[in-house]
Design an enzyme around this catalytic site. Structure first.
Site, PDB file in Angstrom:
ATOM      1  N   GLN A  77     -28.821  44.002 -23.744  1.00 47.62           N
ATOM      2  CA  GLN A  77     -29.219  45.705 -22.866  1.00 47.62           C
ATOM      3  C   GLN A  77     -29.720  46.657 -24.035  1.00 47.62           C
ATOM      4  O   GLN A  77     -29.151  47.019 -24.639  1.00 47.62           O
ATOM      5  CB  GLN A  77     -28.133  45.556 -21.825  1.00 47.62           C
ATOM      6  CG  GLN A  77     -29.002  47.082 -21.140  1.00 47.62           C
ATOM      7  CD  GLN A  77     -27.406  47.278 -20.520  1.00 47.62           C
ATOM      8  OE1 GLN A  77     -26.434  46.846 -20.527  1.00 47.62           O
ATOM      9  NE2 GLN A  77     -27.542  48.705 -20.172  1.00 47.62           N
ATOM     10  N   CYS A  83     -28.666  46.511 -16.554  1.00 50.26           N
ATOM     11  CA  CYS A  83     -27.995  45.881 -16.249  1.00 50.26           C
ATOM     12  C   CYS A  83     -28.311  44.898 -15.158  1.00 50.26           C
ATOM     13  O   CYS A  83     -27.828  44.090 -15.519  1.00 50.26           O
ATOM     14  CB  CYS A  83     -26.408  46.658 -16.676  1.00 50.26           C
ATOM     15  SG  CYS A  83     -26.545  47.831 -15.400  1.00 50.26           S
ATOM     16  N   HIS A 139     -21.517  48.916 -14.285  1.00 53.42           N
ATOM     17  CA  HIS A 139     -22.149  48.071 -15.174  1.00 53.42           C
ATOM     18  C   HIS A 139     -22.126  47.100 -14.048  1.00 53.42           C
ATOM     19  O   HIS A 139     -21.759  46.178 -13.723  1.00 53.42           O
ATOM     20  CB  HIS A 139     -21.615  47.737 -16.317  1.00 53.42           C
ATOM     21  CG  HIS A 139     -21.510  47.091 -17.112  1.00 53.42           C
ATOM     22  ND1 HIS A 139     -23.021  47.439 -17.574  1.00 53.42           N
ATOM     23  CD2 HIS A 139     -21.365  45.754 -18.170  1.00 53.42           C
ATOM     24  CE1 HIS A 139     -23.482  45.747 -18.271  1.00 53.42           C
ATOM     25  NE2 HIS A 139     -22.821  45.684 -18.803  1.00 53.42           N
ATOM     26  N   ASP A 154     -23.086  39.390 -20.374  1.00 53.56           N
ATOM     27  CA  ASP A 154     -23.285  41.238 -19.834  1.00 53.56           C
ATOM     28  C   ASP A 154     -24.214  41.984 -21.226  1.00 53.56           C
ATOM     29  O   ASP A 154     -24.200  41.490 -22.654  1.00 53.56           O
ATOM     30  CB  ASP A 154     -21.656  42.073 -20.600  1.00 53.56           C
ATOM     31  CG  ASP A 154     -21.623  42.867 -20.486  1.00 53.56           C
ATOM     32  OD1 ASP A 154     -22.910  43.764 -20.938  1.00 53.56           O
ATOM     33  OD2 ASP A 154     -20.734  43.730 -20.471  1.00 53.56           O
TER      34      ASP A 154
END
Length: 200
Positions: A77, A83, A139, A154
């Protein structure tokens, strides 16, 4: 670069071209009875949660648990508020063999175009899109069963985090256990939401 934040809306996510046989559904809770209502099989779980100092401290401790292996599709990211899109891409890309895409699927085109790229090059490819920006402090992450291993994706990390063995029939329970850890670290925080990618 900054984008408008994606909302955690299964109806909207289902319009992105993952085919007729799989769909995103709301996960109403991460405990037994609520999880039993999630259709099976389930191949991915996306969690939305508030970014807090406790979370940032936890992530710093997890840095050495990152798996940089090529067995997973990972996208870094680099765009603020992307996200949700990145969690969705992680959920779909790591289950690509199960899904059927429409001929005009932008999602499939992006995954095909970036299949052999590094996580950083995939991020550069995604940066070519420029939606409007909003300020948010939440997030998205995704959990996926890849070859019998539970991975957490993530985009703010340098790779996926492996959480151990899982099976198709225990995936949602195993992923929910990890999600509950996020909730337990955030004493008194209730702003968590989840959706799962399940077979129709």
């Amino acid at each position: 670069m900054e984008w408008t934040a994606m909302e955690i809306n299964p109806e909207m996510m289902n319009k992105l071209g993952v085919g007729e046989s799989w769909r995103f559904v709301d996960v109403l809770g991460l405990e037994g009875d609520q999880l039993s209502a999630v259709p099976k099989p389930c191949c991915a779980l996306m969690l939305l949660f508030p970014l807090t100092q406790q979370h940032e401290s936890f992530r710093a401790q997890q840095a050495d648990k990152v798996s940089g292996g090529s067995e997973v599709y990972f996208l870094k990211q680099t765009i603020v508020n992307s996200c949700g899109t990145i969690a969705l891409l992680h959920a779909v890309a790591n289950n690509k063999g199960k899904l059927s895409f429409g001929n005009d699927s932008a999602l499939k085109k992006f995954l095909d175009d970036t299949a052999n790229m590094s996580p950083d090059d995939r991020a550069k490819q995604l940066e070519k899109n420029q939606p409007e920006a909003d300020k948010v402090n939440f997030h998205f992450i995704a959990f996926v069963n890849v070859d019998g291993q539970l991975y957490e994706f993530d985009g703010r990390m340098n790779g996926a985090v492996k959480h151990g063995v899982t099976k198709e029939d225990s995936f949602i329970t195993d992923a929910a256990r990890v999600c509950r850890g996020f909730m337990e670290r955030e004493h008194g925080e209730v702003r968590f939401s989840a959706v799962a990618l399940c077979q129709s």
